[in-house]
Write an enzyme that holds these catalytic residues in place. Sequence first.
Site, PDB file in Angstrom:
ATOM      1  N   SER A  65       0.842  -1.200   0.000  1.00 11.44           N
ATOM      2  CA  SER A  65       0.000   0.000   0.000  1.00 11.44           C
ATOM      3  C   SER A  65       0.876   1.248   0.000  1.00 11.44           C
ATOM      4  O   SER A  65       2.081   1.180   0.249  1.00 11.44           O
ATOM      5  CB  SER A  65      -0.900   0.031   1.248  1.00 11.44           C
ATOM      6  OG  SER A  65      -1.837  -1.019   1.253  1.00 11.44           O
ATOM      7  N   SER A 112      -8.050   0.896  -3.594  1.00 11.27           N
ATOM      8  CA  SER A 112      -8.125   0.880  -2.128  1.00 11.27           C
ATOM      9  C   SER A 112      -6.737   0.883  -1.500  1.00 11.27           C
ATOM     10  O   SER A 112      -6.553   1.375  -0.388  1.00 11.27           O
ATOM     11  CB  SER A 112      -8.910  -0.348  -1.657  1.00 11.27           C
ATOM     12  OG  SER A 112      -8.204  -1.549  -1.950  1.00 11.27           O
ATOM     13  N   SER A 160      -5.499   4.779  -1.631  1.00 10.53           N
ATOM     14  CA  SER A 160      -6.391   5.863  -1.199  1.00 10.53           C
ATOM     15  C   SER A 160      -6.397   5.904   0.329  1.00 10.53           C
ATOM     16  O   SER A 160      -7.425   5.697   0.970  1.00 10.53           O
ATOM     17  CB  SER A 160      -7.801   5.625  -1.761  1.00 10.53           C
ATOM     18  OG  SER A 160      -8.629   6.728  -1.490  1.00 10.53           O
ATOM     19  N   CYS A 220      -4.666  -0.268   8.821  1.00  7.03           N
ATOM     20  CA  CYS A 220      -3.989  -0.744   7.618  1.00  7.03           C
ATOM     21  C   CYS A 220      -2.705  -1.424   8.052  1.00  7.03           C
ATOM     22  O   CYS A 220      -1.769  -0.767   8.524  1.00  7.03           O
ATOM     23  CB  CYS A 220      -3.674   0.388   6.642  1.00  7.03           C
ATOM     24  SG  CYS A 220      -2.720  -0.187   5.213  1.00  7.03           S
ATOM     25  N   LYS A 233     -13.801  -7.265   6.281  1.00  8.24           N
ATOM     26  CA  LYS A 233     -13.304  -7.751   5.006  1.00  8.24           C
ATOM     27  C   LYS A 233     -14.006  -9.068   4.678  1.00  8.24           C
ATOM     28  O   LYS A 233     -14.401  -9.814   5.571  1.00  8.24           O
ATOM     29  CB  LYS A 233     -11.794  -7.988   5.063  1.00  8.24           C
ATOM     30  CG  LYS A 233     -10.961  -6.773   5.399  1.00  8.24           C
ATOM     31  CD  LYS A 233     -11.134  -5.655   4.391  1.00  8.24           C
ATOM     32  CE  LYS A 233     -10.217  -4.478   4.669  1.00  8.24           C
ATOM     33  NZ  LYS A 233     -10.534  -3.328   3.800  1.00  8.24           N
ATOM     34  N   SER A 239     -11.348  -5.585  -0.854  1.00 10.33           N
ATOM     35  CA  SER A 239     -11.052  -4.378  -0.091  1.00 10.33           C
ATOM     36  C   SER A 239     -11.764  -3.195  -0.733  1.00 10.33           C
ATOM     37  O   SER A 239     -11.570  -2.916  -1.923  1.00 10.33           O
ATOM     38  CB  SER A 239      -9.544  -4.121  -0.043  1.00 10.33           C
ATOM     39  OG  SER A 239      -9.243  -2.935   0.656  1.00 10.33           O
ATOM     40  N   MET A 277      -4.123  -7.378   2.096  1.00 11.66           N
ATOM     41  CA  MET A 277      -4.053  -6.361   3.140  1.00 11.66           C
ATOM     42  C   MET A 277      -3.327  -6.957   4.346  1.00 11.66           C
ATOM     43  O   MET A 277      -3.530  -8.132   4.691  1.00 11.66           O
ATOM     44  CB  MET A 277      -5.463  -5.939   3.554  1.00 11.66           C
ATOM     45  CG  MET A 277      -6.335  -5.477   2.395  1.00 11.66           C
ATOM     46  SD  MET A 277      -7.085  -6.832   1.465  1.00 11.66           S
ATOM     47  CE  MET A 277      -8.432  -7.268   2.565  1.00 11.66           C
TER      48      MET A 277
END
Length: 386
Positions: free
Chosen positions: A16, A63, A66, A101, A271, A302, A311
């Site tokens: 991410s 996702s 962001s 996260c 999730k 996600s 994730m």
Amino acid sequence: MTQLKIPATYMRGGTSKGVFFKLDDLPLEAQVAGEARDNLLLRVIGSPDPYAKQIDGMGGATSSTSKTVIVSASSQPDHDVDYLFGQVSIDKPFVDWSGNCGNLTAAVGAFAIHSGLIPASKIPENGTVTVTVWQANIQKTLLVQVPITDGLVQETGEFELDGVAFPAAEIQVDFVEPANSDGSMFPTGNLVDELHVPEVGSFNATFIDAGIPTIFIDAESIGYSGSEQQDDINNDPLALQKLETIRAHGAVKMGLIEDVEQAKARQHTPKIVMIAPPHNYQSSSGKQIASTDVDLLVRAMSMGKLHHAMMGTAAVAIASAASIPGTLVNLAAGGGEKPSVIFGHPSGTMKVGAQAEQTALGWVVTKASMSRSARVLMEGWVRVPH
């Protein structure tokens, strides 16, 4: 009117990336939770965008890209920093604060050091700094092992992470007692439940709240193989609708919401994850993954889309569920004791581990661990129209 100029750092953490802020660098009205903070972060990322591209902001229209992070000196004893995560919706005007996260957790330790939030006396000339992080969204302790070379954060290295194109320095992240503190790790009290979803069907599910609230379902039971790639799901509106409907009913079953309509305002959690026994498939990079390379296959949704890799928080849920005999995840991995598993995701494979023990109150996971990497992509200021 002029634009606001706010100190910020753009960082990758795991698979991410997001915009990182020190709390006291934000405008005063955004230093507290509320509409002003949400509006600021929405504008930083470029949401809501009816074109779903986030062209006029820092978001990357997925996702995984962001995301926003706010870090401050910790208000908790024996912790270094507080970490608050905001998942920004791409096409809707809201920021979801309901979960963590896990991937960006790896970057929080490095950001804390870069930002001067860790005393110089704690940083060796060479070695590792353990940054003790209070995850404010889920009220949990995270331990981030940041490598140091010549007194500076070591960001480059040879550690390869499927889903990230280039190698970097390895960062171990430990999630201490990742299960929900307010109730059972299994919200229904069962390792496996039957979930009935109107107009979809009935099938078995494992509901767990460890790392992040997660619904595990057998991919085959809803018509999939567990080796799907992003386009197979994300280009199929009926598939997306079906999976979101399952997620909404699962959220009700877990007690996270009272009505399926409330799921629209809670996209980040829970999730929904499809699992399957191992079989051969080709990753998104063209790499061949053999059934002997992995213990099980996993595909995770996600923010309404199939994730390109995994994730970090869902990986914690996978590790936790796999370590407990009888869950769907454990059974897909072959059953028995599983202190660690290697699972296949769309971009490749990932190894995770968890320490679980059975107590008078039920199963408890004391720690879950994974290796990630992180680095600063850009630092300076982000500009936002007043």
